[in-house]
Motif scaffolding. Sequence first.
Motif, PDB file in Angstrom:
ATOM      1  N   GLU A 410     -10.530  24.727   4.365  1.00 16.28           N
ATOM      2  CA  GLU A 410      -9.956  25.992   4.284  1.00 16.28           C
ATOM      3  C   GLU A 410      -9.411  26.211   2.774  1.00 16.28           C
ATOM      4  N   GLY A 411      -8.404  25.082   2.346  1.00 18.20           N
ATOM      5  CA  GLY A 411      -7.837  25.488   1.059  1.00 18.20           C
ATOM      6  C   GLY A 411      -8.782  25.142  -0.166  1.00 18.20           C
ATOM      7  N   LEU A 412      -9.818  24.213   0.088  1.00 16.49           N
ATOM      8  CA  LEU A 412     -10.911  24.033  -1.002  1.00 16.49           C
ATOM      9  C   LEU A 412     -11.615  25.242  -1.423  1.00 16.49           C
ATOM     10  N   LEU A 413     -12.023  25.836  -0.030  1.00 14.01           N
ATOM     11  CA  LEU A 413     -12.950  27.176  -0.118  1.00 14.01           C
ATOM     12  C   LEU A 413     -11.976  28.285  -0.929  1.00 14.01           C
ATOM     13  N   ARG A 414     -10.701  28.354  -0.856  1.00 11.03           N
ATOM     14  CA  ARG A 414      -9.887  29.468  -1.222  1.00 11.03           C
ATOM     15  C   ARG A 414      -9.763  29.182  -2.827  1.00 11.03           C
ATOM     16  N   ARG A 415      -9.477  27.845  -3.285  1.00  8.99           N
ATOM     17  CA  ARG A 415      -9.344  27.643  -4.448  1.00  8.99           C
ATOM     18  C   ARG A 415     -10.727  27.858  -5.169  1.00  8.99           C
ATOM     19  N   ALA A 416     -11.807  27.469  -4.533  1.00 11.29           N
ATOM     20  CA  ALA A 416     -13.306  27.833  -5.307  1.00 11.29           C
ATOM     21  C   ALA A 416     -13.310  29.074  -5.526  1.00 11.29           C
ATOM     22  N   ASP A 417     -12.967  30.197  -4.455  1.00  6.55           N
ATOM     23  CA  ASP A 417     -13.152  31.458  -4.642  1.00  6.55           C
ATOM     24  C   ASP A 417     -12.099  32.015  -5.763  1.00  6.55           C
ATOM     25  N   VAL A 418     -10.936  31.541  -5.943  1.00  4.44           N
ATOM     26  CA  VAL A 418     -10.097  31.913  -7.082  1.00  4.44           C
ATOM     27  C   VAL A 418     -10.860  31.506  -8.575  1.00  4.44           C
ATOM     28  N   ALA A 419     -11.222  30.459  -8.451  1.00  2.00           N
ATOM     29  CA  ALA A 419     -12.101  29.954  -9.571  1.00  2.00           C
ATOM     30  C   ALA A 419     -13.287  30.955  -9.957  1.00  2.00           C
ATOM     31  N   MET A 420     -13.855  31.032  -9.101  1.00  2.00           N
ATOM     32  CA  MET A 420     -15.319  32.010  -9.133  1.00  2.00           C
ATOM     33  C   MET A 420     -14.778  33.327  -9.796  1.00  2.00           C
ATOM     34  N   TYR A 421     -13.785  34.005  -9.216  1.00  2.00           N
ATOM     35  CA  TYR A 421     -13.241  35.417  -9.753  1.00  2.00           C
ATOM     36  C   TYR A 421     -12.620  35.298 -11.091  1.00  2.00           C
ATOM     37  N   GLN A 422     -12.183  34.067 -11.586  1.00  2.00           N
ATOM     38  CA  GLN A 422     -11.884  33.826 -12.805  1.00  2.00           C
ATOM     39  C   GLN A 422     -12.976  33.735 -13.922  1.00  2.00           C
ATOM     40  N   ALA A 423     -13.938  32.893 -13.263  1.00  2.00           N
ATOM     41  CA  ALA A 423     -15.236  33.192 -13.768  1.00  2.00           C
ATOM     42  C   ALA A 423     -15.692  34.448 -14.266  1.00  2.00           C
ATOM     43  N   LYS A 424     -15.691  35.479 -13.254  1.00  2.00           N
ATOM     44  CA  LYS A 424     -16.103  36.552 -13.299  1.00  2.00           C
ATOM     45  C   LYS A 424     -15.506  37.385 -14.392  1.00  2.00           C
ATOM     46  N   ARG A 425     -14.151  37.343 -14.220  1.00  2.00           N
ATOM     47  CA  ARG A 425     -13.263  38.042 -15.460  1.00  2.00           C
ATOM     48  C   ARG A 425     -13.299  37.585 -16.735  1.00  2.00           C
ATOM     49  N   ASP A 426     -13.537  36.344 -16.831  1.00  2.00           N
ATOM     50  CA  ASP A 426     -13.804  35.792 -18.368  1.00  2.00           C
ATOM     51  C   ASP A 426     -15.304  35.915 -18.570  1.00  2.00           C
ATOM     52  N   ARG A 427     -16.179  36.076 -17.817  1.00  3.09           N
ATOM     53  CA  ARG A 427     -17.632  36.083 -18.134  1.00  3.09           C
ATOM     54  C   ARG A 427     -17.905  34.711 -18.753  1.00  3.09           C
ATOM     55  N   SER A 428     -17.398  33.713 -18.253  1.00  3.57           N
ATOM     56  CA  SER A 428     -17.584  32.352 -18.560  1.00  3.57           C
ATOM     57  C   SER A 428     -18.894  31.449 -17.896  1.00  3.57           C
ATOM     58  N   GLY A 429     -19.268  32.319 -16.733  1.00  2.00           N
ATOM     59  CA  GLY A 429     -20.426  31.707 -16.086  1.00  2.00           C
ATOM     60  C   GLY A 429     -19.805  30.580 -14.864  1.00  2.00           C
ATOM     61  N   VAL A 430     -19.013  29.582 -15.269  1.00  2.00           N
ATOM     62  CA  VAL A 430     -18.335  28.554 -14.326  1.00  2.00           C
ATOM     63  C   VAL A 430     -17.021  28.325 -14.755  1.00  2.00           C
ATOM     64  N   GLU A 431     -16.181  28.253 -13.767  1.00  2.00           N
ATOM     65  CA  GLU A 431     -14.709  27.772 -13.927  1.00  2.00           C
ATOM     66  C   GLU A 431     -14.368  26.697 -12.804  1.00  2.00           C
ATOM     67  N   VAL A 432     -13.469  25.752 -13.313  1.00  2.00           N
ATOM     68  CA  VAL A 432     -12.912  24.935 -12.415  1.00  2.00           C
ATOM     69  C   VAL A 432     -11.559  25.394 -12.087  1.00  2.00           C
ATOM     70  N   TYR A 433     -11.021  25.316 -10.798  1.00  2.00           N
ATOM     71  CA  TYR A 433      -9.961  25.795 -10.397  1.00  2.00           C
ATOM     72  C   TYR A 433      -8.645  25.218 -11.255  1.00  2.00           C
ATOM     73  N   GLU A 434      -7.780  26.037 -11.454  1.00  2.00           N
ATOM     74  CA  GLU A 434      -6.472  25.696 -12.474  1.00  2.00           C
ATOM     75  C   GLU A 434      -5.247  26.253 -11.540  1.00  2.00           C
ATOM     76  N   ALA A 435      -4.368  25.490 -11.322  1.00  2.00           N
ATOM     77  CA  ALA A 435      -3.402  26.042 -10.631  1.00  2.00           C
ATOM     78  C   ALA A 435      -2.644  26.995 -11.417  1.00  2.00           C
ATOM     79  N   THR A 436      -2.468  26.630 -12.574  1.00  2.00           N
ATOM     80  CA  THR A 436      -1.674  27.845 -13.427  1.00  2.00           C
ATOM     81  C   THR A 436      -2.296  29.044 -13.466  1.00  2.00           C
ATOM     82  N   ARG A 437      -3.564  29.322 -13.004  1.00  2.00           N
ATOM     83  CA  ARG A 437      -4.246  30.346 -13.140  1.00  2.00           C
ATOM     84  C   ARG A 437      -4.337  31.137 -11.776  1.00  2.00           C
TER      85      ARG A 437
END
Length: 726
Positions: A410-437
Amino acid sequence: MQRQPRDRGRQWLRHGHPQAPPGKSSDGVPLPLRLIALEVPGLSLAVVAVAGAALAVGFFRVVSEGHALFPGGVPGWSFAVLTGLIVGHLVALGRDRWWGGTGSGATLTLAILLLYGWIPATLVSLAVVVLVGTARRHHWRQAARNGAVDILGIGAAALCLAAFGVHPSVERPWLPDAWSPYTVPEVLLAACAYLVVTRVLLWYALARRRDGLPTVARTALVRQGLVAVALLGISPLIVVVAAHTPPLLPLFAVPLISLDSALWIARARAEEQLRDPLTGLANRQWLLERTWSALDEADRMGARSALVLIDLDRFRSVNDTLGHLAGDRLLLQIAERLRTALPRGAEVARLGGDEFAVLLPLADSPTSAQRVARALVSALGSPLDLDGLTLELEASAGVAVFPDHAGEAEGLLRRADVAMYQAKRDRSGVEVYEATRDGNTPDRLGLLGDLRRALDAGEIELHYQPKVGFDGSVSGLEALVRWVHPERGRVPPDEFIAIAETSGLMPRLTEYVLETALAQVARWRAQGLRAPVAVNVSPRDVHSPGFAGSVAARLARHGVPAGALQLEITEHVLLEDPQQAADTLAALTGHGVRMSLDDFGTGYSSLVHLRRLPVSELKIDRSFVARLAVDAEDAEIVRCTVDLAHSLGLLVVAEGVEDDETWERLRALGCDAVQGWLVSAALPPAEATAWLRARDGVPPVVEGAAPALPGPGGQGIERSHGQPAR
């Protein structure tokens, strides 16, 4: 990153981990649980070998003793017809069954075992295996394993009968006329032995080899209960009919096939609960359970697993424009592309809507997982044909890695979701999860609460960094937020601003900064200091209804003219809704507020969008300025940016100026103003006031030299590297 033991708790049994829960030794785990989770290497091969040997010995004994292998006459042909009908039904179903034999086949096998012994029963079982395996050409290995398991189950049932002195054969069948009340426990034990041996062997030989999903396992256990009822209820009836009126045996095909169909439907419905009905891909429940299994395996191997969450960008517009049926057809194409692009061993699921997930059971590193995610996003980006209409969709993906980012599914899925929305915001295509974000970790949630209290208590400070022209004039100051936490000390602006943006607190922070900055401007103007102040605003602020009106109201309340305020935006404001952003900014400039485009060159906006924005100033990001004196490409980028801005009637400010050589290069390129540690650090209000007062007495800058910029009290400010982030 040091690995921490995962607290599986009750998940230990649910996910079949072979180790005890944390804090307990394996001896503290109940024996049944350890047996359920046990893995037996090479079990399938051993089962086939033992069954083959037992079958060879049995055939040899029967033949050497002169016994018949199968009954002849009417009973034999009747059983053969019944077997053929059952086999035909199994072939027609066309479904693979990981649990092996079916209710109908098991019932028929047990009936022949009770009547004629284990060799004739084995022949019926082998006939089913051979005929079904022939019809399903590519399933011989599975058929051989299932047949071997069935042979051992029949042997176990025969041993139970032998323990009671029952030794049926073709010549001396165990007829119902010889049955007594003691027959019930004998038949019961024989059926249970057959059932237990076959189900246990199939569980360890096949279910454990594949995914071992708990939902499937529960379904299988329920099914075995139904099989047991069929064995106990129908098999003795078949024996009675075979003994007295064998021509009626084929009629048993009706209840047996009905039993099989009912069990098949139950199995199909159980599988539907783990499948997406539109695409046929696995669903969220399956993904979580399969991820648990993958994490357990990776944990045992000391390896990494990764989860990639993929979301289509602007898919809603397809549904709104072409309709939901067209959207569904498009999702089918997307699902097929994902299947085709999957690396070996990876598994894909649809979580709902236009959101998909890819499980990488083994990943070398976060970088390799990110590389796979980029390949998947790239595969989805190529043109799609929908009813003759060519569509190009973009996707954003987030990557989370075990154990680096989370220790449970569950935690892995949630953190992948956080990284995905970061990729959407930055229009970077792919983002790896960062705890600082991630604003949702316990530590950052605590920091969010502290930030709210700090805003309420007025503990957030503004420091002001000057911007000066090459003639020494002050063109303004930029307000930068600073926060000294009572326990953590100084909190980096990037950290708490990211928390504010992801938590919805950003509008509140912007209001606080605007209110504080305008109050400071009013005090400066009362002292005769006229320098304008720039305030950074986020895309969320610009897209908030009524933002322009609220800024105008604050200017009026503080008695500050609109020209004394400058709002700095980034190119990201253009990404979500360029028209809405342009309308809001036009309303602000209509009130007289000046606009500045910050961090130019680091976003994804086009020149068309730039022309539509009513900005008066463009700020070149420090990443280009820092290497201006040593990197020809950066120098060319800065030169082109300056020329472009001037052609559009914009002023140009360079950020991050830290040395005299960069100052000279910028002046030669025609830059209008600079900001950075060469000029001044960001100063607290009192020091900024002193700096402005001292500037009033500074003589004009000598041509060809950088100005001497005094600090508080007329003394120069010590230079330092690394301009603080806002």
